[in-house]
Scaffold this active site. Structure first.
Site, PDB file in Angstrom:
ATOM      1  CE  LYS A 137      22.381  13.524 -13.951  1.00 35.63           C
ATOM      2  NZ  LYS A 137      21.863  14.895 -14.163  1.00 35.63           N
ATOM      3  CE1 TYR A 222      25.641  14.463  -9.830  1.00 40.64           C
ATOM      4  CE2 TYR A 222      23.432  15.233 -10.380  1.00 40.64           C
ATOM      5  CZ  TYR A 222      24.770  15.109 -10.691  1.00 40.64           C
ATOM      6  OH  TYR A 222      25.253  15.629 -11.861  1.00 40.64           O
TER       7      TYR A 222
HETATM    8  P1  NAD Z   1      20.570  21.222 -22.603  1.00 44.57           P
HETATM    9  O1  NAD Z   1      19.128  21.383 -22.884  1.00 44.57           O
HETATM   10  O2  NAD Z   1      21.333  22.418 -22.164  1.00 44.57           O
HETATM   11  O3  NAD Z   1      21.309  20.609 -23.862  1.00 44.57           O
HETATM   12  C1  NAD Z   1      20.798  19.510 -24.571  1.00 44.57           C
HETATM   13  C2  NAD Z   1      21.358  19.509 -25.978  1.00 44.57           C
HETATM   14  O4  NAD Z   1      20.795  18.399 -26.676  1.00 44.57           O
HETATM   15  C3  NAD Z   1      21.008  20.781 -26.750  1.00 44.57           C
HETATM   16  O5  NAD Z   1      22.137  21.226 -27.449  1.00 44.57           O
HETATM   17  C4  NAD Z   1      19.940  20.303 -27.724  1.00 44.57           C
HETATM   18  O6  NAD Z   1      19.949  21.043 -28.942  1.00 44.57           O
HETATM   19  C5  NAD Z   1      20.363  18.872 -27.960  1.00 44.57           C
HETATM   20  N1  NAD Z   1      19.281  18.012 -28.451  1.00 44.57           N
HETATM   21  C6  NAD Z   1      19.438  17.073 -29.380  1.00 44.57           C
HETATM   22  N2  NAD Z   1      18.283  16.476 -29.669  1.00 44.57           N
HETATM   23  C7  NAD Z   1      17.357  17.074 -28.906  1.00 44.57           C
HETATM   24  C8  NAD Z   1      15.940  16.888 -28.750  1.00 44.57           C
HETATM   25  N3  NAD Z   1      15.271  15.966 -29.459  1.00 44.57           N
HETATM   26  N4  NAD Z   1      15.313  17.664 -27.866  1.00 44.57           N
HETATM   27  C9  NAD Z   1      15.959  18.573 -27.118  1.00 44.57           C
HETATM   28  N5  NAD Z   1      17.287  18.783 -27.227  1.00 44.57           N
HETATM   29  C10 NAD Z   1      17.973  18.046 -28.111  1.00 44.57           C
HETATM   30  O7  NAD Z   1      20.683  20.053 -21.508  1.00 44.57           O
HETATM   31  P2  NAD Z   1      21.937  19.746 -20.605  1.00 44.57           P
HETATM   32  O8  NAD Z   1      21.779  20.425 -19.298  1.00 44.57           O
HETATM   33  O9  NAD Z   1      23.178  19.957 -21.376  1.00 44.57           O
HETATM   34  O10 NAD Z   1      21.715  18.179 -20.312  1.00 44.57           O
HETATM   35  C11 NAD Z   1      22.094  17.188 -21.259  1.00 44.57           C
HETATM   36  C12 NAD Z   1      22.420  15.881 -20.506  1.00 44.57           C
HETATM   37  O11 NAD Z   1      23.495  16.129 -19.613  1.00 44.57           O
HETATM   38  C13 NAD Z   1      21.292  15.331 -19.662  1.00 44.57           C
HETATM   39  O12 NAD Z   1      21.278  13.927 -19.720  1.00 44.57           O
HETATM   40  C14 NAD Z   1      21.611  15.782 -18.255  1.00 44.57           C
HETATM   41  O13 NAD Z   1      21.132  14.909 -17.253  1.00 44.57           O
HETATM   42  C15 NAD Z   1      23.135  15.744 -18.298  1.00 44.57           C
HETATM   43  N6  NAD Z   1      23.744  16.708 -17.349  1.00 44.57           N
HETATM   44  C16 NAD Z   1      24.699  16.261 -16.501  1.00 44.57           C
HETATM   45  C17 NAD Z   1      25.279  17.130 -15.609  1.00 44.57           C
HETATM   46  C18 NAD Z   1      26.372  16.646 -14.704  1.00 44.57           C
HETATM   47  O14 NAD Z   1      26.769  17.384 -13.803  1.00 44.57           O
HETATM   48  N7  NAD Z   1      26.886  15.454 -14.915  1.00 44.57           N
HETATM   49  C19 NAD Z   1      24.885  18.464 -15.563  1.00 44.57           C
HETATM   50  C20 NAD Z   1      23.908  18.899 -16.462  1.00 44.57           C
HETATM   51  C21 NAD Z   1      23.344  18.010 -17.359  1.00 44.57           C
END
Ligand code: NAD
Length: 370
Positions: A137, A222
């Site tokens: 999401k 949420y």
């Molecule tokens: P994060 O920054 O920890 O991880 C993002 C990943 O994407 C990294 O490994 C990064 O290297 C990669 N990536 C690939 N291309 C990229 C770019 N152009 N710029 C930046 N990063 C790039 O983020 P996250 O917290 O893992 O969030 C990722 C997704 O998951 C988001 O859409 C967020 O909303 C979702 N999320 C959902 C929940 C949930 O509870 N459902 C919780 C956290 C995050």
């Protein structure tokens, strides 16, 4: 094949013994040694960041879903994941070559866990490679993107699911069951308050081009989504107001705090708060003519806590991502119908409301949803 009840009993047992086990065993398949012979969903995670790591750890406890591949732009991370999760070289891809997944029969689904702005293109490419897609999401940046994603998955004849982990959370499902059973009577009001104080100003969540917005896209969603499954109706109008205390950190197009209100066909209303500027804000309250439910925390990783007019909610905490992946495997492999939808249409409904919230913030007027 094992039934859902058997699975829940097993995993409940796992949750009870977890505190006694060393941390390295958390989510380990060794906790539940009973063999499972049925089909397994082989998943490639795209985006090996914070949440991808959490999902991978949680999947170790799944029986029906297995981490089988990765897509990453960072070779060092791929190596690390390969050795940690025993992923063969042939199941490792980068963002340039992951279309080649079409020739890999050992991957059934791609789980897209990258910054929001990348979801649209990545989901469509994964679908074109013939893989089912689970997308985090918000599913996309707006309803237009969402519609294209839903269509692309239809055209490719693959399933599109959104990572709405709360749709499988036992206490949440109990409140939904009670509402469907009429325990709260006619629903009158829902309040959803979702937020946290965001740190590093340089992270992608505060970059409009990658996040597509601010707190609403990330955490306020949420409350948008929760209002729909708690009230059990689709909203017909939206009003919203935006406040900003720090325009340097929260630049143009990145919302810090938004208050929004939703109106439902039955006359029920909802009042919600989305913010990147307050901690300890994770609360749902549902009010009906005969009773109420309140949950706090309501959407964090848990354990979720809550009570209704009938007493405390006592359903067992299960690691959300484990339960989500186990259930999503059943949806994809067995055509199981979840209690609360998690498909692309569900993600699209939230995006339409988010579009309307932003529109109302800009115009100061109520926006009708059709
Ligand atoms: P994060 O920054 O920890 O991880 C993002 C990943 O994407 C990294 O490994 C990064 O290297 C990669 N990536 C690939 N291309 C990229 C770019 N152009 N710029 C930046 N990063 C790039 O983020 P996250 O917290 O893992 O969030 C990722 C997704 O998951 C988001 O859409 C967020 O909303 C979702 N999320 C959902 C929940 C949930 O509870 N459902 C919780 C956290 C995050």
């Amino acid at each position: 094949m094992r039934t859902r009840r058997e699975f829940l009993q097993k995993i409940t047992y796992s949750a009870m013994v977890l505190p006694l086990l060393p941390s390295w065993q958390f989510g380990s398949p060794h906790i539940d040694s009973e063999p499972y012979e049925g089909p397994v969903l082989r998943v490639a995670i795209m985006g090996l960041g914070g949440y991808g790591t959490r999902v991978a750890e949680a999947m170790k406890a799944c029986k029906k879903a297995k981490l089988a591949g990765v897509v990453s732009g960072t070779p060092a991370k791929v190596k690390e994941w390969q050795s940690k999760h025993q992923i063969p070289e042939k199941n490792c891809y980068n963002y340039e070559n992951f279309d080649d997944l079409k020739d890999n029969p050992d991957i059934d689904a791609v789980y897209v866990i990258t910054p929001n702005a990348l979801h649209h293109d990545q989901v469509i490419r994964a679908a074109k490679a013939g893989k089912h897609v689970i997308c985090e999401k918000p599913m996309g940046l707006n309803a237009k993107e969402g519609e294209e994603m839903v269509q692309a998955c239809k055209d490719a004849n693959v399933k599109l699911l959104v990572g709405y982990r709360m749709h499988f959370e036992p206490k949440t499902l109990e409140v939904v069951r009670m509402r469907q059973n009429g325990d709260f009577g006619k629903i009158l009001f829902f309040q959803g308050q979702c937020g946290f104080r965001i740190g590093d100003p340089n992270q992608w969540r505060l970059d409009k081009t990658l996040a597509g917005g601010g707190s609403l896209m990330d955490i306020g969603i949420y409350a948008v989504n929760g209002a729909r499954y708690m009230v059990g109706e689709e909203p017909i109008w939206v009003t919203a107001q935006e406040m900003k205390t720090d325009p340097v950190k929260f630049k143009e197009g990145v919302d810090e705090t938004i208050l929004f209100q939703l109106g439902f066909p039955s006359g029920a209303v909802s009042s919600c708060l989305s913010t990147y500027n307050m901690n300890h804000l994770d609360r749902f309250f549902l009010n009906g003519e005969k009773g109420f439910a309140e949950m706090q925390p309501s959407t964090g990783y848990g354990p979720i806590e809550g009570r209704t007019h009938k007493g405390k909610l006592t359903q067992q905490h299960i690691t959300h991502q484990t339960l989500q992946m186990e259930e999503m495997a059943s949806i994809i492999l067995e055509g199981k119908e979840p209690v609360i939808a998690v498909d692309g249409e569900e993600g699209l409904r939230d995006l339409k409301i988010i579009d309307a919230i932003y529109k109302s913030c800009h115009t100061g007027e109520s926006v009708k949803l059709v």
